[in-house]
Design an enzyme around this catalytic site. Structure first.
Site, PDB file in Angstrom:
ATOM      1  N   CYS A 146       5.900   4.197   5.253  1.00 47.39           N
ATOM      2  CA  CYS A 146       4.660   4.589   4.566  1.00 47.39           C
ATOM      3  C   CYS A 146       3.533   4.814   5.565  1.00 47.39           C
ATOM      4  CB  CYS A 146       4.275   3.566   3.499  1.00 47.39           C
ATOM      5  SG  CYS A 146       4.193   1.867   4.077  1.00 47.39           S
ATOM      6  N   ASN A 147       3.440   3.969   6.570  1.00 45.97           N
ATOM      7  CA  ASN A 147       2.433   4.198   7.610  1.00 45.97           C
ATOM      8  C   ASN A 147       2.767   5.464   8.401  1.00 45.97           C
ATOM      9  OD1 ASN A 147       1.195   1.718   6.987  1.00 45.97           O
ATOM     10  ND2 ASN A 147       2.556   0.608   8.375  1.00 45.97           N
TER      11      ASN A 147
END
Lengths: 342, 342, 342, 342
Positions: free
Chosen positions: D149-150
């Site tokens: 997600c990052n």
């Protein structure tokens, strides 16, 4: 010996924080509370969490007799503060918490705040209130200008490093995360719980935040040449705390050594072991500042991260620390309470 | 004179809160910190917010030499606590923060906690630690049983009213809202931030919460006949605070008069003016309890609302207040700090 | 077939929530957005979370041409709403979300809201918008008055029980916990994040909350005789959600059976198994209402707990559900999205 | 045509988010839910917010008959995922949400995750799931590896800039702030509400976060030479959202132009006007990503800030977007819901 204290601007958060701190001080007594907009009310009505204290009622500033006051804290909005302080008795010791006397250069003041300064004589005599670096000047000052809360955090992280020349002065980036009480008790849409509580964002982006005036002034002074940092503050959904993540170029061990040496005798500044990152939750409600240094995987780069409570070490705690010096009281008096966690 | 203090269970929230409070106490010194699961670590590792304090390292309870200890706080889980306390030196003053010695009747203990009591002799001698109502017994006690945090809140609201007979004893409903630190530092799914932070719910519904054992015991004792309240706790997304909204039948003015009289000399219990409702945000981090009384639009009905901080007045602050009494120290010593707001 | 929709008051939370819901509706198209104070701005400026939608710009209400509008949602403040609606085309279908047309009796309106009603003709024709109980009237109505969000929650819990006579009508206590978005986007000190986020309190205590007007009207109507409940709302630090904890006298099983039967065909009302308590986190952002029934340890007493999202089922979702009925669209269209968790 | 869908790891947050999204999808039907640790329970028991859906009960993965399944989402922990996927039918379409198939080089996998990869054949065939940049490969893939997600957030901000050569590749700093649901439903002390809710801190400092493996791989691939960014994630007290503040050297206008061109046809990526900063609160619960570009006061420096919801666009939304491509469904199907605000 008991010192009589007045607080102007007692209905804001920094005013209330001063009352909280002074309530635990062994030799200060609050004898006047000024708050023009809430004059006539009791402090318990304005801040019910102070209900247990025996405090004077709020009055207008005009109503205060300053003759018996030993020191006056001025927690008013900027611009108002300079007008009020210019009209106070000229020998009254004053600790100002506003932005009005932080910048030495009237042109810089106008650049960042937009208006001409209305109390140039007082600005001239004011001492910058970053206690750990102006201790002697503060002790003998009549008027001390409390620093910006973000400005204090960034300076605790970087000032000794700039002075020692252990980091590249042209490559400093400061990504700052601050809690909402720094914005005060002002009624703005983006400060509502429903707006703020579940998100976060950068603000005053691109180098427009006013505390840059302080960074420019102080870092350039320490370096002996102009220094400009890149600075982006973010608003996060918490009430207290500032976390300054500083990206620097330099050797992490040299950075740590420099900070440890700079702060070894300081009661409130704690340098963590190499590689450890501080958290705002661990200084909440206290006058402590935690600083961590981390070596990055990229050769020659490091992080310096500082955490403090904007209302305490970043504002009212700093102010009390300065007042202690000005009144020749032990510097830590009333300020050694432990953080509140959880 | 300095009193040497041991804290068992120092790695939990109530243990940390005891350390926070004692750090500001003028005549107590922490000389031993027991925490079996984290023995060998420093307190700064377990609770970085206490980093600034000079504290002994955590050890197992077995390693502690109790010979020089003047008083021992026991902040262990229930059931463990009774075993540990049974093995302590029999003349050591102890303030227990667990549920183990709150109920006078071993059968009631078994009913609410499920197991046979393993330290009946100690249970026999223990004094119930609701300071304001057991002050004399506590002052001369060897072993004091700290109350449940919910139980304390509800009793502050209702106990004088039941004693005075100004409310209907068969129609008491207590709707309680408590913050999450009351559940301790335990790893449970519903205590995760992602689960808890944006919702709220009732738990231990239908009269199954263990603190009902205390309400039944104490209210029946005060009334001189069996009293059962209807009690529903709710978990809300905040860290500290209990708000007990009590629905009673009686005259609001008589209720207020009774509470004001009961608490007029109490340093920590503040009764608000009629119609004013307290808030947990105004007692956060302090040892104060605020109580409000409201007349309902329905004839003969009233609300009594009490607010306190579960970790302070509801637990560790109460414990220190009791320890002060047991060691013949001023009762309020170390406990007069103002709440933290915002 | 596409229905043209206007929303008046589009710059508030219920207005934005209507836009969010209608964006997922298969046969409605927003053709006008009125917001006097923000006219001239785009919706993306006022609510950046709606940036991806192709929406008309905000205009003053006067600028809107209602000739092509099939239905108008009115999400204005009360008092303003009645004036605006009185001036709309008399045959325009309107769903009002304000308090202005909820009370049937003009005297009751004046009692709770303080002013004389300025649109008595419209008040006369308005249908109370609690969909599940006024479905047929709503389907044929021109003007529907959306219910109070607290009023909806309490009625979902209690209305079938009062109708069935399975609870004591004179002993109903409703302790309600509501989230902050219910107060709207108004700039009030107690709605600031710094004030609200770490505490909770009761407000409008003693039977002074305006939604009591709706409870009195509707419960008395259902019961066929006057019914007054004791009602205390609390503000908790969360953005969405209402939890109504209702203390009643009656048999828990009979209560559960009554609710299950009343709601068995309802798409949005979910009755939980006996003993289970609902949580606001499980209906967040959705149009669902969860209801739990719990038997208390005290004989003959029970809890009925209802949870819904104040902005959705309590307001804008309800409004869309009613609009679907009025436009002869499937009642659940645009409303079946799952709650957002975590 | 309806596609039969299986979700493995349905008891975690990304699993629940998949169910939430698919519930609004017009042509997918969930026919199997695997969750070894909670097998035998219903989804309503594990996630009560999904109570209204008609879903299969949770079973062990072994119990699932994959013969009728058209596509399988695998939302298991890394390392478990590779073992499970290696044992699935070799022609079953799979979207994996774990870290197991993101890195092309087994040595890089071992470096960042510590263990030898146990499914090298599958790793070989897996396509990196950053939809906007691998659309064609994904459409024809059997196995797609969802991104970190990052990693997704940072790539949306920087990837077109690196490809276009408009920023200095050796001077990229990414300061990322992420919400707590990214850590999953795991029982860790620092994820408790009482620990997390009132503070924030940097973690995985110094270039140790595993998503750096993806940045290194993808940025180097795009640049055609090794690129290493300096990356520091921070955990903030909110449940959903990632904000990546990227400090770059380059011309702000050229940067904006490059991003606008890259994303002009993208349904989910919204580039804001120059100088505007995005907020996580405005993409919450949605599949949108907002990107802002700001010129700094220091010549030649700029900020690029990207915001998305880690559970949606950063994980389960991305996964569904990829599944749509793999099943030849409209790419945006089931993903156009508006963010939830407030």
């Amino acid at each position: 010996m008991t010192h009589n204290i007045a607080i102007l601007g007692a209905s804001g958060y920094t005013g209330a924080e001063l009352v909280r701190l002074i309530a635990g001080h062994s030799s200060m007594k609050i004898t006047a509370l000024g708050a023009n907009s809430k004059a006539g009310q009791t402090m318990a009505e304005v801040f019910p969490h102070l209900r247990h204290l025996d405090l004077p009622a709020l009055v207008t500033i005009d109503e205060i007799d300053f003759s018996g006051i030993d020191l006056c804290f001025c927690a008013l909005p900027h611009k108002t503060s300079q007008e009020v302080i210019a009209a106070l008795p000229p020998d009254l010791k004053v600790v100002d918490l506003s932005a009005d006397f932080r910048l030495r250069d009237p042109a810089a003041y106008k650049k960042w705040y937009g208006n001409d300064h209305a109390a140039l004589a007082q600005q001239e005599e004011a001492v910058y209130g970053l206690t750990e670096f102006y201790r002697e000047e503060i002790a003998s000052a009549r008027l001390v200008a409390g620093t910006g809360c973000n400005a204090a955090t960034g300076q605790f992280a970087l000032r000794p490093l700039i002075a020692a020349g252990v980091i590249d002065l042209d490559e400093i980036i400061m990504d700052l995360k601050c809690a909402v009480s720094g914005a005060g008790r002002s009624l703005k849409e983006n400060l509502l719980h429903a707006e703020l509580s579940e998100g976060y964002h950068a603000y005053s982006v691109g180098g427009t935040h006013r505390h840059l005036g302080e960074f420019d002034q102080e870092f350039s002074k320490v370096a002996g040449r102009p220094v400009q940092v890149q600075f982006t503050p973010h608003l996060v959904p918490a009430n207290r705390g500032i976390l300054a993540t500083c990206y620097v170029k330099g050797d992490a061990q040299a950075i740590l050594d420099t900070l440890e040496k700079a702060y070894e005798a300081e009661p409130f500044i704690k340098v963590l072991p190499l590689g450890e990152a501080p958290s705002t939750r661990h200084i909440r409600g206290s006058n402590f500042c935690h600083i961590g240094v981390v070596r990055d995987r990229i050769e020659g780069r490091a992080l310096v991260i500082a955490a403090l409570d904007n209302l305490t070490k970043g504002s009212s705690g700093q102010a009390l620390q300065n007042a202690n010096l000005m009144l020749d009281i032990e510097e830590t008096e009333g300020l050694m309470m432990a953080p509140l966690f959880p």
